[in-house]
Design a protein around this motif. Sequence first.
Motif, PDB file in Angstrom:
ATOM      1  N   ALA A  50      -2.775  -2.031  24.371  1.00  0.00           N
ATOM      2  CA  ALA A  50      -2.036  -2.694  23.299  1.00  0.00           C
ATOM      3  C   ALA A  50      -1.845  -1.702  22.154  1.00  0.00           C
ATOM      4  CB  ALA A  50      -2.808  -3.913  22.822  1.00  0.00           C
ATOM      5  N   SER A  51      -1.064  -2.100  21.183  1.00  0.00           N
ATOM      6  CA  SER A  51      -0.905  -1.333  19.954  1.00  0.00           C
ATOM      7  C   SER A  51      -1.450  -2.151  18.802  1.00  0.00           C
ATOM      8  CB  SER A  51       0.565  -1.020  19.689  1.00  0.00           C
ATOM      9  OG  SER A  51       1.071  -0.158  20.678  1.00  0.00           O
ATOM     10  N   LYS A  52      -2.105  -1.471  17.864  1.00  0.00           N
ATOM     11  CA  LYS A  52      -2.664  -2.134  16.686  1.00  0.00           C
ATOM     12  C   LYS A  52      -1.841  -1.730  15.470  1.00  0.00           C
ATOM     13  CE  LYS A  52      -6.625  -2.099  13.632  1.00  0.00           C
ATOM     14  NZ  LYS A  52      -7.924  -1.533  13.349  1.00  0.00           N
ATOM     15  N   ILE A  53      -1.443  -2.712  14.671  1.00  0.00           N
ATOM     16  CA  ILE A  53      -0.745  -2.440  13.421  1.00  0.00           C
ATOM     17  C   ILE A  53      -1.387  -3.255  12.303  1.00  0.00           C
ATOM     18  CG2 ILE A  53       1.456  -1.869  14.516  1.00  0.00           C
ATOM     19  CD1 ILE A  53       2.464  -4.641  13.594  1.00  0.00           C
ATOM     20  N   THR A  54      -1.229  -2.791  11.091  1.00  0.00           N
ATOM     21  CA  THR A  54      -1.642  -3.519   9.901  1.00  0.00           C
ATOM     22  C   THR A  54      -0.411  -3.648   9.017  1.00  0.00           C
ATOM     23  OG1 THR A  54      -3.862  -2.580  10.020  1.00  0.00           O
ATOM     24  CG2 THR A  54      -3.211  -3.524   7.928  1.00  0.00           C
ATOM     25  N   LEU A  55      -0.140  -4.855   8.556  1.00  0.00           N
ATOM     26  CA  LEU A  55       1.013  -5.097   7.687  1.00  0.00           C
ATOM     27  C   LEU A  55       0.552  -5.148   6.237  1.00  0.00           C
ATOM     28  CD1 LEU A  55       2.764  -7.885   9.782  1.00  0.00           C
ATOM     29  CD2 LEU A  55       3.217  -5.424   9.800  1.00  0.00           C
ATOM     30  N   GLU A  56       1.425  -4.705   5.333  1.00  0.00           N
ATOM     31  CA  GLU A  56       1.063  -4.696   3.914  1.00  0.00           C
ATOM     32  C   GLU A  56       2.220  -5.220   3.076  1.00  0.00           C
ATOM     33  OE1 GLU A  56       0.308  -1.338   0.585  1.00  0.00           O
ATOM     34  OE2 GLU A  56      -0.965  -1.199   2.355  1.00  0.00           O
ATOM     35  N   CYS A  57       1.894  -6.085   2.124  1.00  0.00           N
ATOM     36  CA  CYS A  57       2.888  -6.581   1.176  1.00  0.00           C
ATOM     37  C   CYS A  57       3.018  -5.554   0.053  1.00  0.00           C
ATOM     38  CB  CYS A  57       2.451  -7.935   0.623  1.00  0.00           C
ATOM     39  SG  CYS A  57       3.558  -8.557  -0.662  1.00  0.00           S
ATOM     40  N   LYS A  58       4.231  -5.059  -0.173  1.00  0.00           N
ATOM     41  CA  LYS A  58       4.450  -4.055  -1.223  1.00  0.00           C
ATOM     42  C   LYS A  58       4.256  -4.646  -2.623  1.00  0.00           C
ATOM     43  CE  LYS A  58       7.567  -0.585   0.451  1.00  0.00           C
ATOM     44  NZ  LYS A  58       8.915  -0.028   0.316  1.00  0.00           N
ATOM     45  N   ASN A  59       4.527  -5.936  -2.795  1.00  0.00           N
ATOM     46  CA  ASN A  59       4.439  -6.551  -4.117  1.00  0.00           C
ATOM     47  C   ASN A  59       3.011  -6.769  -4.590  1.00  0.00           C
ATOM     48  OD1 ASN A  59       7.249  -6.691  -4.359  1.00  0.00           O
ATOM     49  ND2 ASN A  59       7.308  -8.624  -3.258  1.00  0.00           N
ATOM     50  N   CYS A  60       2.127  -7.210  -3.683  1.00  0.00           N
ATOM     51  CA  CYS A  60       0.768  -7.549  -4.114  1.00  0.00           C
ATOM     52  C   CYS A  60      -0.302  -6.644  -3.502  1.00  0.00           C
ATOM     53  CB  CYS A  60       0.455  -9.007  -3.803  1.00  0.00           C
ATOM     54  SG  CYS A  60       0.398  -9.389  -2.041  1.00  0.00           S
ATOM     55  N   ASN A  61       0.100  -5.676  -2.682  1.00  0.00           N
ATOM     56  CA  ASN A  61      -0.827  -4.740  -2.023  1.00  0.00           C
ATOM     57  C   ASN A  61      -1.874  -5.437  -1.160  1.00  0.00           C
ATOM     58  OD1 ASN A  61       0.377  -2.405  -2.994  1.00  0.00           O
ATOM     59  ND2 ASN A  61      -0.742  -2.520  -4.912  1.00  0.00           N
ATOM     60  N   THR A  62      -1.518  -6.577  -0.590  1.00  0.00           N
ATOM     61  CA  THR A  62      -2.406  -7.256   0.359  1.00  0.00           C
ATOM     62  C   THR A  62      -2.076  -6.735   1.745  1.00  0.00           C
ATOM     63  OG1 THR A  62      -2.503  -9.232  -1.021  1.00  0.00           O
ATOM     64  CG2 THR A  62      -3.106  -9.500   1.292  1.00  0.00           C
ATOM     65  N   SER A  63      -3.102  -6.347   2.512  1.00  0.00           N
ATOM     66  CA  SER A  63      -2.876  -5.887   3.884  1.00  0.00           C
ATOM     67  C   SER A  63      -3.394  -6.943   4.847  1.00  0.00           C
ATOM     68  CB  SER A  63      -3.533  -4.525   4.136  1.00  0.00           C
ATOM     69  OG  SER A  63      -4.925  -4.605   3.965  1.00  0.00           O
TER      70      SER A  63
END
Length: 90
Positions: free
Chosen positions: A20-33
């Motif tokens: 599988a592939s692992k990714i982490t998403l991040e919100c640019k506005n609030c810096n929540t990952s």
Amino acid sequence: MMHNQPSKAAVHEATGPFPASKITLECKNCNTSYGIGHFSDKNGRHLYPNDIQSPLIEASNVMYMERNFYKWIPSLGLVLHTHPTKGKFI
């Protein structure tokens, strides 16, 4: 937006592991990952609420288990890890 480039991971299920592939998403506005098992913000790392559950359990930073398979691990532990007559780990 992706926090970093995808990395290689493995997902384990009852029929065996698969890549599988692992990714982490991040919100640019609030810096929540957002990861598969938790999210991080300015206040630290948090688990998702019980009503938001992934079908996968994060066993390590590159290994995941299907939730239904994970439930069987405690009952299989001694069978998989000890010798039946000598009681030694194999």
